[in-house]
Design a protein around this motif. Sequence first.
Motif, mmCIF file in Angstrom:
data_model
loop_
_atom_site.group_PDB
_atom_site.id
_atom_site.type_symbol
_atom_site.label_atom_id
_atom_site.label_comp_id
_atom_site.label_asym_id
_atom_site.label_seq_id
_atom_site.Cartn_x
_atom_site.Cartn_y
_atom_site.Cartn_z
ATOM 1 N N GLN A 1 0.821 -1.210 0.000
ATOM 2 C CA GLN A 1 0.000 0.000 0.000
ATOM 3 C C GLN A 1 0.852 1.256 0.000
ATOM 4 O OE1 GLN A 1 -2.498 -0.552 3.438
ATOM 5 N NE2 GLN A 1 -3.767 -2.101 2.424
ATOM 6 N N ARG A 2 2.000 1.207 0.644
ATOM 7 C CA ARG A 2 2.870 2.379 0.691
ATOM 8 C C ARG A 2 3.457 2.705 -0.686
ATOM 9 N NH1 ARG A 2 4.956 4.052 5.600
ATOM 10 N NH2 ARG A 2 7.039 4.394 4.722
ATOM 11 N N ARG A 3 3.495 1.721 -1.572
ATOM 12 C CA ARG A 3 4.025 1.932 -2.926
ATOM 13 C C ARG A 3 2.937 1.890 -3.993
ATOM 14 N NH1 ARG A 3 9.830 0.090 -3.623
ATOM 15 N NH2 ARG A 3 9.181 -0.778 -5.604
ATOM 16 N N GLY A 4 1.686 1.796 -3.561
ATOM 17 C CA GLY A 4 0.597 1.700 -4.529
ATOM 18 C C GLY A 4 0.614 0.388 -5.286
ATOM 19 N N ASP A 5 1.146 -0.652 -4.662
ATOM 20 C CA ASP A 5 1.263 -1.970 -5.292
ATOM 21 C C ASP A 5 0.161 -2.890 -4.777
ATOM 22 O OD1 ASP A 5 2.244 -3.945 -6.887
ATOM 23 O OD2 ASP A 5 4.245 -4.007 -5.991
ATOM 24 N N THR A 6 0.141 -4.106 -5.266
ATOM 25 C CA THR A 6 -0.843 -5.094 -4.828
ATOM 26 C C THR A 6 -0.129 -6.351 -4.349
ATOM 27 O OG1 THR A 6 -1.055 -5.984 -7.067
ATOM 28 C CG2 THR A 6 -2.619 -4.258 -6.410
ATOM 29 N N VAL A 7 -0.878 -7.196 -3.657
ATOM 30 C CA VAL A 7 -0.352 -8.459 -3.122
ATOM 31 C C VAL A 7 -1.232 -9.599 -3.600
ATOM 32 C CG1 VAL A 7 0.057 -9.799 -1.026
ATOM 33 C CG2 VAL A 7 0.675 -7.390 -1.089
ATOM 34 N N ASP A 8 -0.614 -10.681 -4.012
ATOM 35 C CA ASP A 8 -1.330 -11.899 -4.396
ATOM 36 C C ASP A 8 -1.319 -12.839 -3.185
ATOM 37 O OD1 ASP A 8 -2.294 -14.271 -5.347
ATOM 38 O OD2 ASP A 8 -1.020 -14.351 -7.121
ATOM 39 N N PRO A 9 -2.452 -12.999 -2.476
ATOM 40 C CA PRO A 9 -2.463 -13.837 -1.268
ATOM 41 C C PRO A 9 -2.002 -15.265 -1.512
ATOM 42 C CG PRO A 9 -4.468 -12.517 -1.395
ATOM 43 C CD PRO A 9 -3.759 -12.361 -2.711
ATOM 44 N N ASP A 10 -2.373 -15.832 -2.653
ATOM 45 C CA ASP A 10 -1.988 -17.219 -2.921
ATOM 46 C C ASP A 10 -0.486 -17.343 -3.168
ATOM 47 O OD1 ASP A 10 -4.670 -18.310 -2.802
ATOM 48 O OD2 ASP A 10 -5.036 -17.253 -4.676
ATOM 49 N N ARG A 11 0.090 -16.349 -3.828
ATOM 50 C CA ARG A 11 1.546 -16.377 -4.024
ATOM 51 C C ARG A 11 2.268 -16.201 -2.696
ATOM 52 N NH1 ARG A 11 5.081 -13.013 -8.479
ATOM 53 N NH2 ARG A 11 7.138 -13.461 -7.619
ATOM 54 N N GLU A 12 1.717 -15.374 -1.821
ATOM 55 C CA GLU A 12 2.333 -15.196 -0.511
ATOM 56 C C GLU A 12 2.267 -16.496 0.285
ATOM 57 O OE1 GLU A 12 4.559 -12.635 1.837
ATOM 58 O OE2 GLU A 12 3.794 -12.395 -0.191
ATOM 59 N N LEU A 13 1.172 -17.227 0.135
ATOM 60 C CA LEU A 13 1.069 -18.539 0.769
ATOM 61 C C LEU A 13 2.201 -19.460 0.307
ATOM 62 C CD1 LEU A 13 -2.713 -19.570 0.751
ATOM 63 C CD2 LEU A 13 -1.174 -19.697 2.694
ATOM 64 N N LEU A 14 2.403 -19.519 -1.002
ATOM 65 C CA LEU A 14 3.454 -20.367 -1.540
ATOM 66 C C LEU A 14 4.828 -19.932 -1.044
ATOM 67 C CD1 LEU A 14 2.250 -20.809 -5.245
ATOM 68 C CD2 LEU A 14 2.598 -22.640 -3.593
ATOM 69 N N ALA A 15 5.077 -18.620 -1.065
ATOM 70 C CA ALA A 15 6.394 -18.115 -0.681
ATOM 71 C C ALA A 15 6.708 -18.423 0.777
ATOM 72 C CB ALA A 15 6.462 -16.612 -0.939
ATOM 73 N N ILE A 16 5.762 -18.136 1.670
ATOM 74 C CA ILE A 16 5.992 -18.412 3.093
ATOM 75 C C ILE A 16 6.072 -19.907 3.340
ATOM 76 C CG2 ILE A 16 5.055 -18.115 5.412
ATOM 77 C CD1 ILE A 16 6.227 -15.612 4.179
ATOM 78 N N GLY A 17 5.293 -20.676 2.593
ATOM 79 C CA GLY A 17 5.379 -22.129 2.729
ATOM 80 C C GLY A 17 6.744 -22.659 2.342
ATOM 81 N N LEU A 18 7.285 -22.168 1.228
ATOM 82 C CA LEU A 18 8.616 -22.611 0.794
ATOM 83 C C LEU A 18 9.696 -22.169 1.780
ATOM 84 C CD1 LEU A 18 8.281 -21.908 -3.037
ATOM 85 C CD2 LEU A 18 8.401 -24.147 -1.925
ATOM 86 N N CYS A 19 9.529 -20.980 2.352
ATOM 87 C CA CYS A 19 10.487 -20.526 3.371
ATOM 88 C C CYS A 19 10.479 -21.452 4.581
ATOM 89 C CB CYS A 19 10.149 -19.093 3.803
ATOM 90 S SG CYS A 19 10.550 -17.821 2.568
#
Length: 569
Positions: free
Chosen positions: A288-306
């Motif tokens: 939000q600070r950069r006017g960008d968006t987030v893909d919740p499903d991609r974040e799920l994958l990324a945190i899962g892989l971490c």
Amino acid sequence: MPLSGWLPRWMTGYRRHWWWGDVTAAVVVTLLLVPQSLAYAAVAGLPAGIGLTASVVPLVIYPFTGKSHAQSVGPMAVTSLMVLATLSKFATPHGADYVALAALLALLSGAMLVLMGMLRFGFLADLVSGPVMAAFLAASAGLIIVSQLAALAGLPGGGTALPSLLAHLWRVRGALDPAAAGFGLVSLALFAGLRRVVAPSLLSAGVSERMAQAAGRAVPCLVILAGMAVCRYLLPGLPRVGEVPSGVPELALPWSVLGRVPDLVVPAFFIAIVNYVQSLSVAQWLAQRRGDTVDPDRELLAIGLCNLGAGAFGAFPVTGGLTRSVVNESAGAQTQLASLMTAALMLSVMLFAGRALAWLPLPALAATIIVSVSGMLTFAPLVRAWRTDRADAAAWAATFGLVLLLGVDAGIIAGVVVSLASWLWRSRQPHMAEVGRVPGTEHFRNVLRYDVERLPGVRMLRVDESLYFGNQRVVRERILERAGGDGGIRFLVLVMSGVNRVDASALAMLSDLDGALAERGVTLYLAEVKGPVGDVLERGGLLAGFSGRIFLSAHAAWRFLSMPADFQI
């Protein structure tokens, strides 16, 4: 496909002028992350060195899998407390089995997150309401602070919920170490005081706001370094971290404890949900600070892989950290290159500073933890909830009390139950309003809030909730009550602008309601039925029974019922 097609977007579009910001952020975050990693491993009941591994591995994985430009993934205080609460039932903290179980917990939660991401289950973050999550974090912070009081005073730790923590402190009070307690209190005062002084002082000296704030957040590392010197040369008898293994992380799959998988499935699921909600919240805030968006499903994958990576190297569950990420961005991070450079600096610490870290005093580490989580212990969300929705306030209070009394593992389950129960309670008590026409317009409003017109013998009721098995009985009773309260009522219009869904129970209720009203001499009409709801009415065979009694708008129903009876054909 060319190689650029496999690279993350920040790598293919990197700009030279971003370099200095990423380098600066990496240095500042490393200064914060070293003591934080050691501290959160201590909260989890693990050897301090594992905290460094839990920080390095995700910093290498997330840049290639996540989207956030400044998200910094690693250990989190609340997750560490959940690890302790879960694993202390099965093994002794710091033991070999305990360490292996922590890695297994990371692998299980990571696998769940990856699976949910592949199935596009990002909506699971909505299982925990905002007030419940705020209460869970606040109560967890309180438990962490109380749990660190023992280490702050040089006492052995024990307990995971507030009653057991306080009882343990009372039992071991006689073993209080005055030198350790004094050192811990001084460290606590320095942490709290310098964080408030450093940034304003730098600002007044002409340093940029971004750099001044970043320097203020890096103060713990300076205090830790001073504490290590005191412990090494002046007070060698202070309780300290002890040996921190040197070297790069190595694969350490927990083969020896695979039989515990059934015991850890449920705790791993709730740790996965908490980690995902935390990480998604941080990523959204940064976007939000950069006017960008987030893909919740991609974040799920990324945190899962971490988490899979952390577990494979013998560490414990990780997530996006608010403090680390805020420091990362405020220090100038433009891309995830900052995280890769932070990982390189952390590896340097693991290779060359392990012997020095062994002198880190435990009271200073406890002070670091207390100051880090104290900001989470806030009652502001409760005050806001009380002003806006008392049901949310009740959910906050219930979750907060349950986490303190039962511990974080049972508390998060109770929090989810409270969230769902709160939603069910509100949905089964839907807001219903009698509406009338605003004079001279086609708008209809609540008769209790506006000066509106009404038609004699007509009552228009608006239901502001979907109709389903949980509220159909209450809706039916309220409609019959409103229709039967005045003998002059001949027509009842049910305005369904707020109804987005109906189920089989609701269909049966509408059919029964139509017959019950007819027996009282009241004709039921429907208005503003949405397309998907109309489709369900048609499939359920109810649409034909209301033929001629369904209107496109409340105003159309008003015009029809305001005509003389001879024209109502």
